[in-house]
Design a protein around this motif. Sequence first.
Motif, mmCIF file in Angstrom:
data_model
loop_
_atom_site.group_PDB
_atom_site.id
_atom_site.type_symbol
_atom_site.label_atom_id
_atom_site.label_comp_id
_atom_site.label_asym_id
_atom_site.label_seq_id
_atom_site.Cartn_x
_atom_site.Cartn_y
_atom_site.Cartn_z
ATOM 1 N N LEU A 123 0.713 -1.275 -0.001
ATOM 2 C CA LEU A 123 0.039 -0.002 0.126
ATOM 3 C C LEU A 123 0.695 1.231 -0.061
ATOM 4 C CD1 LEU A 123 -2.934 0.578 0.245
ATOM 5 C CD2 LEU A 123 -2.594 0.916 2.589
ATOM 6 N N VAL A 124 1.847 1.367 0.727
ATOM 7 C CA VAL A 124 2.710 2.606 1.059
ATOM 8 C C VAL A 124 3.613 2.830 -0.048
ATOM 9 C CG1 VAL A 124 4.491 1.638 2.395
ATOM 10 C CG2 VAL A 124 3.827 4.166 2.706
ATOM 11 N N HIS A 125 3.997 1.703 -0.630
ATOM 12 C CA HIS A 125 4.709 1.825 -1.824
ATOM 13 C C HIS A 125 4.168 1.888 -3.149
ATOM 14 C CE1 HIS A 125 8.336 1.385 0.577
ATOM 15 N NE2 HIS A 125 8.258 0.159 0.772
ATOM 16 N N GLN A 126 2.805 1.543 -3.096
ATOM 17 C CA GLN A 126 1.974 1.911 -4.291
ATOM 18 C C GLN A 126 2.055 3.339 -4.386
ATOM 19 O OE1 GLN A 126 -2.022 0.516 -4.163
ATOM 20 N NE2 GLN A 126 -2.845 2.324 -5.306
ATOM 21 N N TRP A 127 1.762 4.193 -3.261
ATOM 22 C CA TRP A 127 1.531 5.739 -3.117
ATOM 23 C C TRP A 127 2.901 6.230 -3.477
ATOM 24 C CZ3 TRP A 127 3.748 9.624 -0.188
ATOM 25 C CH2 TRP A 127 2.879 10.564 -0.166
ATOM 26 N N ASP A 128 4.210 5.546 -3.005
ATOM 27 C CA ASP A 128 5.439 6.297 -3.369
ATOM 28 C C ASP A 128 5.574 6.236 -4.793
ATOM 29 O OD1 ASP A 128 6.212 6.387 -0.772
ATOM 30 O OD2 ASP A 128 7.275 4.446 -0.527
ATOM 31 N N LEU A 129 5.306 5.184 -5.368
ATOM 32 C CA LEU A 129 5.446 4.885 -6.973
ATOM 33 C C LEU A 129 4.662 5.851 -7.554
ATOM 34 C CD1 LEU A 129 5.650 1.146 -7.919
ATOM 35 C CD2 LEU A 129 7.684 2.825 -7.765
ATOM 36 N N ALA A 130 3.175 5.849 -7.283
ATOM 37 C CA ALA A 130 2.396 6.889 -7.743
ATOM 38 C C ALA A 130 2.958 8.377 -7.810
ATOM 39 C CB ALA A 130 0.991 6.728 -7.141
ATOM 40 N N ARG A 131 3.198 8.712 -6.599
ATOM 41 C CA ARG A 131 3.676 9.972 -6.552
ATOM 42 C C ARG A 131 4.994 10.454 -7.328
ATOM 43 N NH1 ARG A 131 1.808 13.988 -2.443
ATOM 44 N NH2 ARG A 131 -0.238 13.427 -2.549
ATOM 45 N N ALA A 132 5.939 9.516 -7.475
ATOM 46 C CA ALA A 132 7.324 9.531 -8.230
ATOM 47 C C ALA A 132 7.024 9.958 -9.408
ATOM 48 C CB ALA A 132 8.047 8.253 -7.847
ATOM 49 N N SER A 141 -9.669 2.112 -0.155
ATOM 50 C CA SER A 141 -10.110 2.263 1.283
ATOM 51 C C SER A 141 -10.417 1.162 2.156
ATOM 52 C CB SER A 141 -11.513 3.163 1.290
ATOM 53 O OG SER A 141 -12.518 2.422 0.654
ATOM 54 N N ASP A 142 -10.831 -0.111 1.590
ATOM 55 C CA ASP A 142 -10.603 -1.130 2.400
ATOM 56 C C ASP A 142 -9.289 -1.556 3.018
ATOM 57 O OD1 ASP A 142 -13.500 -1.343 2.221
ATOM 58 O OD2 ASP A 142 -13.456 -2.424 0.393
ATOM 59 N N VAL A 143 -8.474 -1.578 1.812
ATOM 60 C CA VAL A 143 -6.984 -2.114 2.477
ATOM 61 C C VAL A 143 -6.646 -1.026 3.523
ATOM 62 C CG1 VAL A 143 -4.795 -2.642 1.480
ATOM 63 C CG2 VAL A 143 -6.725 -3.225 0.420
ATOM 64 N N VAL A 144 -6.858 0.467 3.254
ATOM 65 C CA VAL A 144 -6.280 1.451 4.154
ATOM 66 C C VAL A 144 -6.824 1.015 5.504
ATOM 67 C CG1 VAL A 144 -6.614 3.766 4.675
ATOM 68 C CG2 VAL A 144 -5.944 3.233 2.344
ATOM 69 N N GLN A 145 -8.201 0.719 5.511
ATOM 70 C CA GLN A 145 -8.576 0.479 6.949
ATOM 71 C C GLN A 145 -7.970 -0.875 7.456
ATOM 72 O OE1 GLN A 145 -11.386 2.173 8.389
ATOM 73 N NE2 GLN A 145 -10.195 1.251 10.020
ATOM 74 N N ILE A 146 -7.768 -1.731 6.721
ATOM 75 C CA ILE A 146 -7.107 -2.917 7.474
ATOM 76 C C ILE A 146 -5.729 -2.714 7.824
ATOM 77 C CG2 ILE A 146 -6.347 -5.329 7.013
ATOM 78 C CD1 ILE A 146 -8.529 -5.455 4.738
ATOM 79 N N VAL A 147 -4.953 -2.041 7.055
ATOM 80 C CA VAL A 147 -3.416 -1.592 7.410
ATOM 81 C C VAL A 147 -3.635 -0.644 8.789
ATOM 82 C CG1 VAL A 147 -1.663 -0.204 6.684
ATOM 83 C CG2 VAL A 147 -2.697 -2.115 5.084
ATOM 84 N N TRP A 148 -4.470 0.411 8.405
ATOM 85 C CA TRP A 148 -4.778 1.117 9.729
ATOM 86 C C TRP A 148 -4.892 0.339 11.188
ATOM 87 C CZ3 TRP A 148 -3.464 6.159 11.336
ATOM 88 C CH2 TRP A 148 -4.307 6.438 12.420
#
Length: 190
Positions: A123-132, A141-148
């Motif tokens: 999840l976090v590295h998906q965000w890193d790649l997308a930003r880069a 949002s479902d995966v965010v909730q589980i990870v949170w």
Amino acid sequence: MTTTDHPLVTASRQFRAVAAMVRDDQWDLPTPCPDWNVTEVLGHVIAGSQMSAAIAAGAGRAEAIDLLSTQFISGDPLAALDVALALQEAALVDSAVDDRVCQHPAGDMPGAQLRSFRMSDLLVHQWDLARAIGVNDTLNSDVVQIVWDDISPMAPVIAQLGVFGNGPSGTVPDHAPLHERLLDLMGRRP
């Protein structure tokens, strides 16, 4: 829940979708992950997925560490990613691994915790790649909730672990969207 509905599979597919958008001229771009460029983030995810599949199958800590230091990216990074994600899914989606003790380099843990670690990493590295690479950085949002739910209890010590950058900034309010709070907790500044 079917295998294709499993949150780890969702996180894998979404990471892979962003990785597929990397253009040839973007592999050396810096990412929000300190000290790693796009290639290094992808290599980290590939190695972590390979390692997780191995330790879920019974590999020891020394073997796991050796896998983390191995270069898995060759001439076809997406093919290497596909293999690694498939191995990881096969090893971790089955609930039979939940209570198996896995010898992770960070310490022994049940397979369910290993699966959670992998979802947070994807999840976090998906965000890193997308930003880069400048593409949509929306997270499921479902995966965010589980990870949170899995990561937030570690908030008081997360900066000391050394794997989440500087940890939480302390500037994101409790009423901010959950994905923003999670990214901040994991050392990202959205």
